[in-house]
Design an enzyme around this catalytic site. Sequence first.
Site, PDB file in Angstrom:
ATOM      1  N   LYS A 204       0.848  -1.189   0.000  1.00 45.16           N
ATOM      2  CA  LYS A 204       0.000   0.000   0.000  1.00 45.16           C
ATOM      3  C   LYS A 204       0.885   1.241   0.000  1.00 45.16           C
ATOM      4  CE  LYS A 204      -1.834   2.497   3.331  1.00 45.16           C
ATOM      5  NZ  LYS A 204      -1.756   3.817   2.682  1.00 45.16           N
ATOM      6  N   SER A 256       5.355   7.704  10.146  1.00 40.07           N
ATOM      7  CA  SER A 256       5.591   8.488  11.362  1.00 40.07           C
ATOM      8  C   SER A 256       5.555   7.606  12.607  1.00 40.07           C
ATOM      9  CB  SER A 256       4.522   9.572  11.473  1.00 40.07           C
ATOM     10  OG  SER A 256       3.263   8.958  11.597  1.00 40.07           O
ATOM     11  N   THR A 257       6.157   8.103  13.665  1.00 37.89           N
ATOM     12  CA  THR A 257       6.137   7.380  14.941  1.00 37.89           C
ATOM     13  C   THR A 257       4.700   7.270  15.452  1.00 37.89           C
ATOM     14  OG1 THR A 257       8.370   8.027  15.478  1.00 37.89           O
ATOM     15  CG2 THR A 257       6.959   7.477  17.341  1.00 37.89           C
ATOM     16  N   GLY A 260       3.135   4.528  13.547  1.00 43.86           N
ATOM     17  CA  GLY A 260       3.833   3.281  13.880  1.00 43.86           C
ATOM     18  C   GLY A 260       3.270   2.648  15.153  1.00 43.86           C
ATOM     19  N   GLU A 277       9.924   1.425  10.559  1.00 47.06           N
ATOM     20  CA  GLU A 277      10.937   2.466  10.319  1.00 47.06           C
ATOM     21  C   GLU A 277      10.200   3.782  10.471  1.00 47.06           C
ATOM     22  OE1 GLU A 277      14.241   2.400   9.559  1.00 47.06           O
ATOM     23  OE2 GLU A 277      14.269   0.234   9.862  1.00 47.06           O
ATOM     24  N   CYS A 311      13.365  11.298   6.667  1.00 53.07           N
ATOM     25  CA  CYS A 311      13.414  10.747   8.033  1.00 53.07           C
ATOM     26  C   CYS A 311      14.832  10.878   8.575  1.00 53.07           C
ATOM     27  CB  CYS A 311      12.977   9.294   8.016  1.00 53.07           C
ATOM     28  SG  CYS A 311      13.859   8.294   6.816  1.00 53.07           S
ATOM     29  N   GLU A 409       9.968  16.010  15.778  1.00 51.25           N
ATOM     30  CA  GLU A 409      10.452  15.968  14.392  1.00 51.25           C
ATOM     31  C   GLU A 409       9.782  17.088  13.578  1.00 51.25           C
ATOM     32  OE1 GLU A 409       8.909  12.744  11.883  1.00 51.25           O
ATOM     33  OE2 GLU A 409      10.874  12.615  10.919  1.00 51.25           O
TER      34      GLU A 409
HETATM   35  P1  NAD Z   1       2.318   8.417   7.993  1.00 54.27           P
HETATM   36  O1  NAD Z   1       2.662   7.648   9.212  1.00 54.27           O
HETATM   37  O2  NAD Z   1       1.254   9.427   8.057  1.00 54.27           O
HETATM   38  O3  NAD Z   1       1.884   7.423   6.810  1.00 54.27           O
HETATM   39  C1  NAD Z   1       2.715   6.374   6.367  1.00 54.27           C
HETATM   40  C2  NAD Z   1       1.860   5.325   5.683  1.00 54.27           C
HETATM   41  O4  NAD Z   1       0.981   4.746   6.650  1.00 54.27           O
HETATM   42  C3  NAD Z   1       0.951   5.870   4.575  1.00 54.27           C
HETATM   43  O5  NAD Z   1       0.888   4.901   3.536  1.00 54.27           O
HETATM   44  C4  NAD Z   1      -0.386   5.994   5.271  1.00 54.27           C
HETATM   45  O6  NAD Z   1      -1.492   5.930   4.397  1.00 54.27           O
HETATM   46  C5  NAD Z   1      -0.366   4.776   6.194  1.00 54.27           C
HETATM   47  N1  NAD Z   1      -1.224   4.864   7.382  1.00 54.27           N
HETATM   48  C6  NAD Z   1      -1.772   5.964   7.949  1.00 54.27           C
HETATM   49  N2  NAD Z   1      -2.469   5.621   9.062  1.00 54.27           N
HETATM   50  C7  NAD Z   1      -2.332   4.280   9.190  1.00 54.27           C
HETATM   51  C8  NAD Z   1      -2.798   3.328  10.159  1.00 54.27           C
HETATM   52  N3  NAD Z   1      -3.532   3.693  11.220  1.00 54.27           N
HETATM   53  N4  NAD Z   1      -2.457   2.035  10.000  1.00 54.27           N
HETATM   54  C9  NAD Z   1      -1.696   1.642   8.957  1.00 54.27           C
HETATM   55  N5  NAD Z   1      -1.231   2.486   8.001  1.00 54.27           N
HETATM   56  C10 NAD Z   1      -1.545   3.789   8.124  1.00 54.27           C
HETATM   57  O7  NAD Z   1       3.698   9.031   7.486  1.00 54.27           O
HETATM   58  P2  NAD Z   1       3.929   9.993   6.234  1.00 54.27           P
HETATM   59  O8  NAD Z   1       3.403  11.352   6.602  1.00 54.27           O
HETATM   60  O9  NAD Z   1       3.472   9.330   4.988  1.00 54.27           O
HETATM   61  O10 NAD Z   1       5.541  10.037   6.186  1.00 54.27           O
HETATM   62  C11 NAD Z   1       6.310  10.891   6.958  1.00 54.27           C
HETATM   63  C12 NAD Z   1       6.854  10.182   8.189  1.00 54.27           C
HETATM   64  O11 NAD Z   1       7.519   9.001   7.805  1.00 54.27           O
HETATM   65  C13 NAD Z   1       7.884  11.016   8.940  1.00 54.27           C
HETATM   66  O12 NAD Z   1       7.679  10.892  10.321  1.00 54.27           O
HETATM   67  C14 NAD Z   1       9.205  10.374   8.548  1.00 54.27           C
HETATM   68  O13 NAD Z   1      10.252  10.576   9.459  1.00 54.27           O
HETATM   69  C15 NAD Z   1       8.800   8.943   8.430  1.00 54.27           C
HETATM   70  N6  NAD Z   1       9.737   8.212   7.590  1.00 54.27           N
HETATM   71  C16 NAD Z   1      10.569   7.311   8.159  1.00 54.27           C
HETATM   72  C17 NAD Z   1      11.508   6.631   7.392  1.00 54.27           C
HETATM   73  C18 NAD Z   1      12.472   5.638   8.009  1.00 54.27           C
HETATM   74  O14 NAD Z   1      13.131   4.908   7.271  1.00 54.27           O
HETATM   75  N7  NAD Z   1      12.582   5.573   9.307  1.00 54.27           N
HETATM   76  C19 NAD Z   1      11.594   6.894   6.018  1.00 54.27           C
HETATM   77  C20 NAD Z   1      10.723   7.835   5.463  1.00 54.27           C
HETATM   78  C21 NAD Z   1       9.792   8.484   6.259  1.00 54.27           C
END
Ligand code: NAD
Length: 505
Positions: A204, A256-257, A260, A277, A311, A409
């Site tokens: 997804k 995001s955390t 996560g 991650e 990230c 962050e």
């Molecule tokens: P996000 O957590 O909002 O979304 C990430 C993914 O999760 C998307 O596909 C989203 O649709 C899905 N999602 C949203 N709610 C969900 C739920 N309840 N259950 C399952 N899936 C769900 O993050 P974002 O805004 O897309 O990305 C930015 C964040 O990602 C930042 O915090 C960044 O630091 C982090 N990030 C981490 C890494 C790493 O390797 N550690 C890499 C890139 C980005």
Amino acid sequence: MMGPLSIEIGKQNIDTMNAISVDVEISDGLKKAKLENGFYNLIDGERVFAGKTLSVVNPATGNQLAMVPDIDRVLLNKAVGAARKAFSGWRAVPFSQRRAILTSLLDKVSEHGEELIVLLTAERGGTLAQARWEIDLITKALGPAVLQMELREEEQDVPHIGHITKRYTPIGVVGAISPWNLPVFLSFTKILPALLAGNAVVLKPSPFTPLTVLRIADYVHELLPPGVLNVVTGGDDLGPWITSHPGINLITFTGSTFTGKRVLESAAATLKRVTLELGGNDPGVVLSDAEPEKIAQALFDSMFLLCGQGCISLKRLYVHEDIYSRVIEALVAIASATKVGDGFDPQTGLGPVQNQLQYKRLQSVWDEIKRSGAKVLFRGDVPSNTEGLFFPVTLLDNPSDDASFVTQEVFGPIRSIFKYKNLAEAIRRANNTSYGLGASVWGSDPVQLRAVANQLEAGTVWINQHSIRNPLVPASAYKESGLGVEFGPEGLESFCNLQVIATKQ
Ligand code: NAD
């Protein structure tokens, strides 16, 4: 890394409900990229466009690019069912053959590289050079490197138990969830090892940036048996449906955390394996023997990677007082020379923020900065009279350690620089965070650099560099930045069960 590109911007328009047409003349000898087909989900080897739709927008213009499916639970069940069915056949395909199939998949992506670069720039909003870097990374560098990995099988004689064989077996169906900042890289670094290890996948991508990944799925699906790779798109419900689905055995999640933690909670009911991650608030410590003018560009590139939406972007910089003024002078000079704008414009150094939600978050961070009275070292220009989500490059001078925009962050082009007197203080402040993704130390004396690196609390500590990843090298996290390991042999193994066969001797 990213190289200069020369392009002429062409027209961009929407053809039909779910089709985009972007014409870009690329003048460095590359062919015209034309993207005019629709975007479908891939379920059980079939193109699916059904149910409700989601709109995907170009963040540099505010224009709608395309519509993608917002699938319901019935279609997700179909994708998971297809993956379950395909798993037994795919795991039985010899490892070397799976590798060959995945290599041909990368070749196929490469064949369509030019149009994928345009598409990625349009939906993600970075520069064309960044998109080229990301596609090249997958097709030419990191993707082939992942496919060179092997699953270890170890033999050992052990007293009281006998002859031991340690082997790794695929887990089953992997639910892969990726974010919008590096949509192709962060999807492929999940699906390549998952499939190589013999799993079936339901991927997804983020609803903000699904187009390039859907287009790739469309190009490669005939190379794989139906159901081995499924790609689905949807709104807020789809992620939780995946993480709680009883037919999925492992979740590999990047985001995001905050999310996560929801993923971990939801996966607990069926005791899924989970790799997370998550967010980062990476510190960098610049020692007194660093050479500011030499390291400034690398510091800046890491700080403003993807317009600060990385990230493992360097987010808090601690600089020794002896060289503080030289470091900030060099950073301000680079910031002043960096143009923020549409990624299709060859003059652009930094693109827009990726989505409205993110933009609004950054505006409230900026409001908080103003309320706090923090000293602003630099605030750049952005294009006016546009619907694009352009946010000024902002450098802060010694804000309070307790400010929310220091402890949390900041996912955008706002960065804090701090002056320190002694190293112990710098290390304490660098570690004073709930995150632990990456950190770095910059200077000349290798002994001191290593001594500081050893004290930084992060999954990856770089010396005289930051934000560099290689899929042959494991990536893990301390604290609330993640769980488990991606990349490297450990990452490949995390897509498997570890099995021990103990033969009596
Ligand atoms: P996000 O957590 O909002 O979304 C990430 C993914 O999760 C998307 O596909 C989203 O649709 C899905 N999602 C949203 N709610 C969900 C739920 N309840 N259950 C399952 N899936 C769900 O993050 P974002 O805004 O897309 O990305 C930015 C964040 O990602 C930042 O915090 C960044 O630091 C982090 N990030 C981490 C890494 C790493 O390797 N550690 C890499 C890139 C980005």
